[in-house]
Design a protein around this motif. Sequence first.
Motif, PDB file in Angstrom:
ATOM      1  N   GLN A 195       0.849  -1.192   0.000  1.00 31.98           N
ATOM      2  CA  GLN A 195       0.000   0.000   0.000  1.00 31.98           C
ATOM      3  C   GLN A 195       0.881   1.238   0.000  1.00 31.98           C
ATOM      4  O   GLN A 195       1.810   1.347   0.800  1.00 31.98           O
ATOM      5  CB  GLN A 195      -0.917   0.037   1.228  1.00 31.98           C
ATOM      6  N   VAL A 196       0.568   2.148  -0.888  1.00 31.97           N
ATOM      7  CA  VAL A 196       1.270   3.426  -0.935  1.00 31.97           C
ATOM      8  C   VAL A 196       0.255   4.530  -0.676  1.00 31.97           C
ATOM      9  O   VAL A 196      -0.752   4.638  -1.380  1.00 31.97           O
ATOM     10  CB  VAL A 196       1.959   3.648  -2.293  1.00 31.97           C
ATOM     11  N   TRP A 197       0.521   5.336   0.352  1.00 28.19           N
ATOM     12  CA  TRP A 197      -0.360   6.438   0.731  1.00 28.19           C
ATOM     13  C   TRP A 197       0.212   7.745   0.203  1.00 28.19           C
ATOM     14  O   TRP A 197       1.390   8.051   0.424  1.00 28.19           O
ATOM     15  CB  TRP A 197      -0.491   6.524   2.250  1.00 28.19           C
ATOM     16  N   ILE A 198      -0.598   8.509  -0.487  1.00 29.67           N
ATOM     17  CA  ILE A 198      -0.208   9.831  -0.973  1.00 29.67           C
ATOM     18  C   ILE A 198      -1.215  10.841  -0.434  1.00 29.67           C
ATOM     19  O   ILE A 198      -2.413  10.748  -0.724  1.00 29.67           O
ATOM     20  CB  ILE A 198      -0.192   9.900  -2.518  1.00 29.67           C
ATOM     21  N   LYS A 199      -0.715  11.797   0.348  1.00 28.47           N
ATOM     22  CA  LYS A 199      -1.594  12.803   0.939  1.00 28.47           C
ATOM     23  C   LYS A 199      -1.156  14.197   0.498  1.00 28.47           C
ATOM     24  O   LYS A 199       0.037  14.468   0.377  1.00 28.47           O
ATOM     25  CB  LYS A 199      -1.554  12.738   2.473  1.00 28.47           C
ATOM     26  N   ASP A 200      -2.146  15.076   0.277  1.00 30.13           N
ATOM     27  CA  ASP A 200      -1.822  16.475   0.002  1.00 30.13           C
ATOM     28  C   ASP A 200      -2.820  17.370   0.709  1.00 30.13           C
ATOM     29  O   ASP A 200      -3.810  16.904   1.279  1.00 30.13           O
ATOM     30  CB  ASP A 200      -1.798  16.755  -1.505  1.00 30.13           C
ATOM     31  N   SER A 201      -2.534  18.661   0.687  1.00 30.24           N
ATOM     32  CA  SER A 201      -3.400  19.654   1.344  1.00 30.24           C
ATOM     33  C   SER A 201      -4.017  20.605   0.339  1.00 30.24           C
ATOM     34  O   SER A 201      -4.249  21.784   0.624  1.00 30.24           O
ATOM     35  CB  SER A 201      -2.582  20.450   2.382  1.00 30.24           C
ATOM     36  N   GLY A 202      -4.297  20.099  -0.848  1.00 29.09           N
ATOM     37  CA  GLY A 202      -4.892  20.933  -1.885  1.00 29.09           C
ATOM     38  C   GLY A 202      -6.383  21.148  -1.697  1.00 29.09           C
ATOM     39  O   GLY A 202      -6.953  20.810  -0.655  1.00 29.09           O
ATOM     40  N   ALA A 203      -7.010  21.692  -2.733  1.00 24.59           N
ATOM     41  CA  ALA A 203      -8.441  22.030  -2.660  1.00 24.59           C
ATOM     42  C   ALA A 203      -9.345  20.830  -2.847  1.00 24.59           C
ATOM     43  O   ALA A 203     -10.555  20.920  -2.660  1.00 24.59           O
ATOM     44  CB  ALA A 203      -8.778  23.091  -3.719  1.00 24.59           C
ATOM     45  N   GLY A 204      -8.800  19.682  -3.231  1.00 24.45           N
ATOM     46  CA  GLY A 204      -9.612  18.493  -3.408  1.00 24.45           C
ATOM     47  C   GLY A 204     -10.375  18.495  -4.723  1.00 24.45           C
ATOM     48  O   GLY A 204     -10.252  19.397  -5.551  1.00 24.45           O
ATOM     49  N   ILE A 205     -11.171  17.445  -4.919  1.00 27.13           N
ATOM     50  CA  ILE A 205     -11.969  17.292  -6.123  1.00 27.13           C
ATOM     51  C   ILE A 205     -13.432  17.477  -5.748  1.00 27.13           C
ATOM     52  O   ILE A 205     -13.915  16.849  -4.809  1.00 27.13           O
ATOM     53  CB  ILE A 205     -11.786  15.903  -6.756  1.00 27.13           C
ATOM     54  N   SER A 206     -14.135  18.312  -6.467  1.00 30.55           N
ATOM     55  CA  SER A 206     -15.558  18.498  -6.184  1.00 30.55           C
ATOM     56  C   SER A 206     -16.330  17.237  -6.546  1.00 30.55           C
ATOM     57  O   SER A 206     -15.914  16.456  -7.416  1.00 30.55           O
ATOM     58  CB  SER A 206     -16.113  19.688  -6.969  1.00 30.55           C
ATOM     59  N   LEU A 207     -17.472  17.045  -5.892  1.00 26.31           N
ATOM     60  CA  LEU A 207     -18.285  15.862  -6.142  1.00 26.31           C
ATOM     61  C   LEU A 207     -18.688  15.765  -7.603  1.00 26.31           C
ATOM     62  O   LEU A 207     -18.692  14.679  -8.191  1.00 26.31           O
ATOM     63  CB  LEU A 207     -19.544  15.906  -5.258  1.00 26.31           C
ATOM     64  N   GLU A 208     -18.975  16.917  -8.217  1.00 24.96           N
ATOM     65  CA  GLU A 208     -19.417  16.923  -9.610  1.00 24.96           C
ATOM     66  C   GLU A 208     -18.294  16.528 -10.571  1.00 24.96           C
ATOM     67  O   GLU A 208     -18.548  16.028 -11.668  1.00 24.96           O
ATOM     68  CB  GLU A 208     -19.956  18.307  -9.992  1.00 24.96           C
ATOM     69  N   SER A 209     -17.036  16.767 -10.165  1.00 25.10           N
ATOM     70  CA  SER A 209     -15.906  16.500 -11.056  1.00 25.10           C
ATOM     71  C   SER A 209     -15.358  15.090 -10.933  1.00 25.10           C
ATOM     72  O   SER A 209     -14.587  14.652 -11.786  1.00 25.10           O
ATOM     73  CB  SER A 209     -14.771  17.498 -10.774  1.00 25.10           C
TER      74      SER A 209
END
Length: 265
Positions: A195-209
């Motif tokens: 398992q490889v975990w990749i985390k960031d602190s960006g704005a994320g993906i909207s539900l619609e996208s």
Amino acid sequence: MDEAAAGRPIIVEDTQYDPRTAPRYESTYLAAQLRSFIAVPFVREGKWIRALCVSMREPHAWSRAEIDLLAAVAERTWLSWDNARWHKKAEDEANQRRIMLQDVLSSVTEGKLILCDSAADLPHPDVSVGEITDITASDIRTVRYRACEAAKAAGLPDDRADDLLTAVGEAGMNAVVHAGGGQGSVHITPEQAVQVWIKDSGAGISLESIPKATLKRGHSTAGTFGHGFWLMLSTVDRLWLLTGVTGTTLVLEQNPTPPPPSWLQ
């Protein structure tokens, strides 16, 4: 009462003598020690929905200032209640859309893509291979190197290890491009899956996208993973996605042997 039907406050200064309440004074108001009251109705579209009531144990001559104050409080109370009801309805509809999206994504990816609602839906990280690694534009290789070492330790065949490294590279690059960087960690499960975990602190993906971002090859808009996400789904056995306004977490999992098709599981 006529006042309620017309949306006007019901004002009773003495329930014992008011002709509207006197017939029920002994059976209703006396036992409740209710001698005077004012009821301001909440009226919407010609219907009396609720009322804000204030009562006293003694007769009371309600002043215009008191009536106006209660009317203002009633209006604000109704607006707060109505807003809360609207937000609850919107939240329920959003949850229903998300549940439907989770089912659709799981179905069309044959169970590969798992859209998570919270961190509790992510898998439990098992034995760690090395420390948490910062992912930057100048260094995506470290997390790939540790993933390679874990693949060897877990006994992944070369082709499956190569696929995992491809997915890790895409996930790391997406974290850099869309969030300015992130952190990666590598783990081996008791079943010898990597398992490889990749985390960031960006704005994320909207539900619609999410549907286009995860399923459409070559799609790329601000806040989505675009082409890289399609490639990740093509090369790993399982992919957990947790995304929101505070950031995105991806968990890429590769087993030593391909899992059976979802219809056989």
